[in-house]
Enzyme design. Structure first.
Site, PDB file in Angstrom:
ATOM      1  N   ARG A 245      73.319 -24.389 -18.368  1.00  0.00           N
ATOM      2  CA  ARG A 245      72.599 -23.120 -18.543  1.00  0.00           C
ATOM      3  C   ARG A 245      72.978 -22.557 -19.901  1.00  0.00           C
ATOM      4  O   ARG A 245      74.123 -22.715 -20.346  1.00  0.00           O
ATOM      5  CB  ARG A 245      73.004 -22.148 -17.432  1.00  0.00           C
TER       6      ARG A 245
ATOM      7  N   SER B 185      76.183 -13.556 -16.566  1.00  0.00           N
ATOM      8  CA  SER B 185      76.290 -13.745 -15.118  1.00  0.00           C
ATOM      9  C   SER B 185      77.754 -13.673 -14.692  1.00  0.00           C
ATOM     10  O   SER B 185      78.102 -13.024 -13.693  1.00  0.00           O
ATOM     11  CB  SER B 185      75.664 -15.099 -14.756  1.00  0.00           C
TER      12      SER B 185
ATOM     13  N   HIS C  71      83.150 -28.030 -10.327  1.00  0.00           N
ATOM     14  CA  HIS C  71      83.206 -27.428 -11.662  1.00  0.00           C
ATOM     15  C   HIS C  71      84.153 -28.231 -12.560  1.00  0.00           C
ATOM     16  O   HIS C  71      84.459 -27.782 -13.668  1.00  0.00           O
ATOM     17  CB  HIS C  71      83.734 -25.989 -11.589  1.00  0.00           C
TER      18      HIS C  71
ATOM     19  N   GLY D 192      68.694 -13.908 -11.537  1.00  0.00           N
ATOM     20  CA  GLY D 192      68.041 -15.215 -11.475  1.00  0.00           C
ATOM     21  C   GLY D 192      66.992 -15.419 -12.548  1.00  0.00           C
ATOM     22  O   GLY D 192      65.943 -16.023 -12.305  1.00  0.00           O
TER      23      GLY D 192
ATOM     24  N   TRP E 192      72.569 -22.642  -6.215  1.00  0.00           N
ATOM     25  CA  TRP E 192      71.170 -23.104  -6.175  1.00  0.00           C
ATOM     26  C   TRP E 192      71.139 -24.595  -5.795  1.00  0.00           C
ATOM     27  O   TRP E 192      70.363 -25.015  -4.945  1.00  0.00           O
ATOM     28  CB  TRP E 192      70.540 -22.883  -7.556  1.00  0.00           C
TER      29      TRP E 192
ATOM     30  N   LYS F  34      78.616 -20.390 -12.944  1.00  0.00           N
ATOM     31  CA  LYS F  34      77.501 -19.467 -13.196  1.00  0.00           C
ATOM     32  C   LYS F  34      76.281 -20.144 -13.838  1.00  0.00           C
ATOM     33  O   LYS F  34      75.477 -19.504 -14.522  1.00  0.00           O
ATOM     34  CB  LYS F  34      77.915 -18.246 -14.039  1.00  0.00           C
TER      35      LYS F  34
ATOM     36  N   GLY G 217      74.249 -22.276 -11.864  1.00  0.00           N
ATOM     37  CA  GLY G 217      73.272 -22.673 -10.842  1.00  0.00           C
ATOM     38  C   GLY G 217      73.869 -23.520  -9.730  1.00  0.00           C
ATOM     39  O   GLY G 217      73.143 -24.254  -9.039  1.00  0.00           O
TER      40      GLY G 217
ATOM     41  N   MET H  57      66.221 -17.418  -1.215  1.00  0.00           N
ATOM     42  CA  MET H  57      67.682 -17.580  -1.139  1.00  0.00           C
ATOM     43  C   MET H  57      68.388 -16.236  -1.004  1.00  0.00           C
ATOM     44  O   MET H  57      69.393 -16.120  -0.336  1.00  0.00           O
ATOM     45  CB  MET H  57      68.204 -18.308  -2.388  1.00  0.00           C
TER      46      MET H  57
ATOM     47  N   TRP I 128      79.121 -22.955   1.159  1.00  0.00           N
ATOM     48  CA  TRP I 128      80.373 -23.569   0.712  1.00  0.00           C
ATOM     49  C   TRP I 128      80.853 -24.668   1.665  1.00  0.00           C
ATOM     50  O   TRP I 128      81.701 -25.462   1.280  1.00  0.00           O
ATOM     51  CB  TRP I 128      81.456 -22.515   0.480  1.00  0.00           C
TER      52      TRP I 128
HETATM   53  P1  A3P Z   1      72.535 -14.393 -12.454  1.00  0.00           P
HETATM   54  O1  A3P Z   1      73.877 -13.738 -12.301  1.00  0.00           O
HETATM   55  O2  A3P Z   1      72.111 -14.469 -13.900  1.00  0.00           O
HETATM   56  O3  A3P Z   1      71.494 -13.805 -11.579  1.00  0.00           O
HETATM   57  P2  A3P Z   1      76.555 -20.172  -9.797  1.00  0.00           P
HETATM   58  O4  A3P Z   1      75.992 -20.488  -8.453  1.00  0.00           O
HETATM   59  O5  A3P Z   1      76.839 -21.372 -10.627  1.00  0.00           O
HETATM   60  O6  A3P Z   1      77.709 -19.237  -9.680  1.00  0.00           O
HETATM   61  O7  A3P Z   1      75.408 -19.408 -10.613  1.00  0.00           O
HETATM   62  C1  A3P Z   1      74.986 -18.142 -10.214  1.00  0.00           C
HETATM   63  C2  A3P Z   1      73.737 -17.796 -10.987  1.00  0.00           C
HETATM   64  O8  A3P Z   1      72.646 -18.617 -10.509  1.00  0.00           O
HETATM   65  C3  A3P Z   1      73.323 -16.339 -10.766  1.00  0.00           C
HETATM   66  O9  A3P Z   1      72.712 -15.930 -12.002  1.00  0.00           O
HETATM   67  C4  A3P Z   1      72.302 -16.499  -9.650  1.00  0.00           C
HETATM   68  O10 A3P Z   1      71.417 -15.416  -9.501  1.00  0.00           O
HETATM   69  C5  A3P Z   1      71.574 -17.754 -10.120  1.00  0.00           C
HETATM   70  N1  A3P Z   1      70.766 -18.369  -9.055  1.00  0.00           N
HETATM   71  C6  A3P Z   1      71.147 -18.787  -7.844  1.00  0.00           C
HETATM   72  N2  A3P Z   1      70.094 -19.210  -7.133  1.00  0.00           N
HETATM   73  C7  A3P Z   1      69.004 -19.061  -7.918  1.00  0.00           C
HETATM   74  C8  A3P Z   1      67.598 -19.299  -7.735  1.00  0.00           C
HETATM   75  N3  A3P Z   1      67.097 -19.761  -6.606  1.00  0.00           N
HETATM   76  N4  A3P Z   1      66.774 -19.026  -8.781  1.00  0.00           N
HETATM   77  C9  A3P Z   1      67.249 -18.552  -9.953  1.00  0.00           C
HETATM   78  N5  A3P Z   1      68.568 -18.289 -10.168  1.00  0.00           N
HETATM   79  C10 A3P Z   1      69.434 -18.533  -9.154  1.00  0.00           C
END
Ligand code: A3P
Length: 286
Positions: A121, A129, A99, A250, A49, A44, A46, A223, A72
Site C-alpha cells: 500500500r 492508517s 507481517h 478504506g 481484508w 496497515k 490490507g 466488512m 484472527w
Molecule cells: P484505513 O485506516 O486507511 O481505513 P491492516 O488490516 O493491514 O491493519 O489494514 C487496515 C487498513 O485496511 C485500514 O485502512 C482499513 O480500513 C483497510 N481495509 C480493510 N478492509 C478493507 C476493505 N474491504 N476495503 C478497503 N479498505 C479496507
C-alpha cells in the site's frame, strides 16, 4: 509491564499483547505445507481484508468461515500467539497472514512450495492508517503528534520496522511463481479483478458469479458490519472504537488530508534515499 509494551525480535518491535517468545519460537519451528497460502503485508496495508478474501477464494465462495470465525482465528498470523491454539482447526488448504520480513520466514517455508500474496500500500496512506490505529489501541504507544509519528515511522521505530526494509526484503525474494504482488490501490479500484488475479494465482478457477459474490462480501461496507471482521468483539479497553474504527476509511489518498508540504518533502526524500539504486519498482510515485 505497561499495557503498551513491545517485544523486540531481530531488531523489530512487535506488540506484546499478541506476540511472545513462545509464539515466535513456534513460528520459527512452524511446519509449512506445500499447499499453505500466506498473505504478507506491512501493517496497515490490507491484512484484515486478506483475512476476508483468502478463505473465500480458497473454498469456492462458501461464506461460513467469514460469518462464524473471527478474522484472527480464521486466517491467523504466523507470528502471533493464536496460531498454536487454532492451527488444528484450520481449513485445508491453510491460509495464514504474516507481517514478517522475508528473512524471518521459517526454514520450512523456504523448502516448501507455499504461495505468498504480498499486498503493498502507498506508504503515505499506511502512515495515516497506522497513526489512527495507534490512537485507538491501548496496547500500542501513543503516536504523539502526526509529525512525531512520521519521524518514528521513517526511522523504523514502529511495529515491524521500516516500510522500506519490508518492501525490499519481499521484492528481492527469489520466489518466482510462488509470489503474487498486488496493491491495496488495485484492490480498491477493482476488487473483482483483484480477486480474479488471486483466484488464477491460487488455481481456484472461480467463476465470474462467485468472484462477484466474494467481492460484495469483502467490500468495505460489508466488512464494516461483520462483527467477525471489524474488531468490535475486542474489549474497549484494548481498542476504542470511539477514538477511531479499525475499518476506518478504506480509501486511497487520505494522506492528502494529513501531510503538509514540508512533511511530504521530508517523507519522500527519506524513502527515496533508502530505495535509491535498489532496483525496486513501485506502482506509485512517492
Ligand atoms: P484505513 O485506516 O486507511 O481505513 P491492516 O488490516 O493491514 O491493519 O489494514 C487496515 C487498513 O485496511 C485500514 O485502512 C482499513 O480500513 C483497510 N481495509 C480493510 N478492509 C478493507 C476493505 N474491504 N476495503 C478497503 N479498505 C479496507
Amino acid at each position: 509491564m505497561s499495557s503498551s509494551s513491545y517485544i523486540e525480535y531481530h531488531g523489530l518491535l512487535l506488540p506484546h499483547i499478541s506476540h511472545s517468545a513462545e509464539s515466535l519460537e513456534y513460528a520459527e519451528n512452524f511446519s509449512v505445507e506445500d499447499t499453505d497460502v500466506f498473505a504478507v503485508t506491512y501493517p496497515k496495508s490490507g491484512t484484515v481484508w486478506m483475512q476476508e478474501i483468502l478463505p473465500l477464494v480458497l473454498n469456492g465462495g462458501d461464506l461460513t468461515p467469514i460469518n462464524t470465525i473471527v478474522n484472527w482465528d480464521r486466517v491467523p498470523w504466523l507470528e502471533e500467539t493464536r496460531l498454536e491454539k487454532v492451527v488444528d482447526q484450520l481449513a485445508s488448504p491453510r491460509a495464514l497472514v504474516s507481517h514478517f520480513t522475508y528473512n524471518l520466514m521459517p526454514p520450512s517455508f523456504h523448502t516448501s512450495k507455499a504461495k505468498v500474496i504480498y499486498v503493498m500500500r502507498n506508504p503515505k496512506d499506511v502512515l495515516v492508517s497506522s497513526y489512527y490505529f495507534h490512537q485507538m489501541t491501548s496496547f500500542l504507544e501513543d503516536p504523539g503528534t502526526f509529525d512525531e509519528f512520521m519521524e518514528k515511522f521513517l526511522y523504523g521505530r514502529v511495529l515491524f520496522g521500516k516500510w522500506t526494509d519490508h518492501i525490499k526484503s519481499w521484492k528481492r525474494a527469489k520466489l518466482g511463481d510462488r509470489i503474487l504482488f498486488i496493491t491495496y490501490e488495485e484492490m480498491v479500484q477493482d476488487l473483482p479483478a483483484s480477486i480474479k488475479l488471486m483466484s488464477d494465482f491460487l488455481g481456484s478457477n472461480l467463476s465470474e458469479e462467485v468472484i462477484q459474490k466474494v467481492a460484495e462480501q469483502c467490500s468495505f461496507k460489508t466488512m464494516k458490519s461483520n462483527c467477525m471482521s471489524n474488531f468490535s468483539l475486542v474489549p474497549k479497553k484494548y481498542m476504542d472504537n470511539k477514538k477511531s474504527l479499525f475499518l476506518r476509511k478504506g480509501i486511497v489518498g487520505d494522506w492528502k488530508n494529513h501531510f503538509n508540504s514540508e512533511q511530504l518533502a521530508w517523507f519522500t526524500s527519506v524513502l527515496l534515499k533508502e530505495l535509491e539504486g535498489k532496483n525496486i519498482s513501485l506502482p506509485w510515485s512517492l
